[in-house]
Design an enzyme around this catalytic site. Structure first.
Site, mmCIF file in Angstrom:
data_model
loop_
_atom_site.group_PDB
_atom_site.id
_atom_site.type_symbol
_atom_site.label_atom_id
_atom_site.label_comp_id
_atom_site.label_asym_id
_atom_site.label_seq_id
_atom_site.Cartn_x
_atom_site.Cartn_y
_atom_site.Cartn_z
ATOM 1 N N GLU A 76 -11.341 -0.441 -3.211
ATOM 2 C CA GLU A 76 -10.567 0.118 -2.113
ATOM 3 C C GLU A 76 -9.344 0.852 -2.656
ATOM 4 O O GLU A 76 -9.174 0.999 -3.869
ATOM 5 C CB GLU A 76 -10.142 -0.977 -1.134
ATOM 6 C CG GLU A 76 -9.280 -2.071 -1.735
ATOM 7 C CD GLU A 76 -9.019 -3.211 -0.749
ATOM 8 O OE1 GLU A 76 -9.753 -3.327 0.248
ATOM 9 O OE2 GLU A 76 -8.081 -3.997 -0.996
ATOM 10 N N ASP A 132 0.819 -1.219 0.000
ATOM 11 C CA ASP A 132 0.000 0.000 0.000
ATOM 12 C C ASP A 132 0.853 1.270 0.000
ATOM 13 O O ASP A 132 0.614 2.191 0.789
ATOM 14 C CB ASP A 132 -0.941 0.027 1.215
ATOM 15 C CG ASP A 132 -1.743 -1.247 1.369
ATOM 16 O OD1 ASP A 132 -2.324 -1.687 0.367
ATOM 17 O OD2 ASP A 132 -1.788 -1.806 2.474
#
Length: 331
Positions: free
Chosen positions: A236, A41
């Site tokens: 997401e 991420d």
């Protein structure tokens, strides 16, 4: 319609041509892995002549909450050994949880030169250690250490599953926003990412306007898009940018990160509040031999992107240079 042209054999020199409608594609580079250790991420920010990347808590060192890497040329990256951008957790965080404490950090600079970090952490307010919420922290230096703002999270809709993956965005008129995902699959009914069994729970991506300080909310949140059948259990990891022609691009991942279906897709709109039209995937398993690419973040220059993909026993960091035109993205 989606088409790919492979122009070289090695990942570090491959180019992707992504096209639809009548737009003319532009070649750009995808490189990596540039950080081989578990660095999921990743978010990106450039300060003066240095690029910085911040990443989720690594699977090899639970004592580090937020990882940091840096680069002078966007090509060679160095992880700052032992550095933790967020060494101390606020009181609302459940520090005993074994469900992964801190996820998906993002750093943005304020007009006064200081910095705001958004991050996701397990909350002790609901969910018995299974729900994450978004917190905010500030620092005078881009690498921190960051100190939590206030005694509670920035956004925490635990009745909807909590929230993760916050990312800051400043528009051309200097209006600031934060995009984030409502983590609905955290209260799903099982299956892939706990949301593969009907009834499927929404995992909407939201937009929240904030004041110049990056933490004071202005009005309420606006839903930009949510998961549908083509997205699998989730959407997401949102990241927003604006092109010079006034098109807003919302990059996101769909499908479950534990499966090969995870990807990097995007949507476009003429306003930051939408409505957004989905396109994609831009990157998926098999593209340049990537495995489960996702969690992308795009710098506000509209060119430089970081993302992760499965590599060995973790998720390594990759880089890409992208170009945008109308509803077209090439990487």
């Amino acid at each position: 319609m989606l088409g790919f042209i492979i122009t070289a054999a090695s990942l570090s020199s491959l180019s992707l041509l992504f096209s639809h409608a009548s737009a003319i594609p532009v070649k750009r580079a995808v490189s990596g892995p540039v950080v081989i250790a578990d660095f999921p991420d990743p978010s990106i920010i450039k300060i003066q002549d240095t690029w910085y990347a911040f990443a989720t808590q690594p699977n090899f060192n639970g004592n580090i909450h937020i990882q940091i890497a840096s680069s002078k040329d966007f090509s060679a990256w160095t992880v700052m050994s032992g550095a933790d951008a967020l060494p101390n957790m606020p009181s609302w965080v459940n520090t005993t949880s074994g469900n992964g404490l801190t996820w998906a950090p993002d750093v943005t600079q304020r007009d006064d030169g200081s910095f705001v970090m958004y991050y996701s952490a397990v909350t002790n307010t609901a969910g018995e250690g299974q729900l994450h919420c978004v917190g905010a922290a500030t620092a005078s230096s881009v690498t921190g250490p960051y100190a939590a703002v206030g005694n509670g999270p920035f956004v925490c809709p635990t009745d909807q599953g909590g929230a993760i993956d916050a990312s800051g965005f400043r528009d051309q008129d200097r209006t600031r926003y934060v995009v984030y995902k409502v983590d609905g699959n955290a209260i799903g009914h099982g299956g892939s990412c706990n949301n593969g069994v009907a009834p499927i729970v929404p995992t909407p991506i939201m937009l929240q306007q904030v004041a110049e300080d990056g933490v004071t909310k202005v009005g309420g949140p606006t839903q930009l898009l949510t998961n549908d059948a083509s997205d699998g259990p989730v959407v997401e990891a949102p990241s927003m940018m604006r092109s010079p022609d006034g098109t807003y691009y919302l990059f996101f991942s769909s499908n479950c990160y534990t499966t090969p279906d995870y990807d990097v897709a995007y949507a476009t709109a003429s306003s930051p509040t939408g409505p957004f039209t989905k396109y994609g995937p831009l990157l998926k398993t098999g593209t340049y031999n990537l495995n489960g690419p996702g969690g992308a973040d795009v710098d506000q220059d509209g060119r430089h992107m970081l993302f992760h993909a499965n590599y060995g026993s973790g998720r390594a960091m990759y880089t890409a240079e992208i170009a945008v035109s109308g509803n077209l993205v090439t990487a």
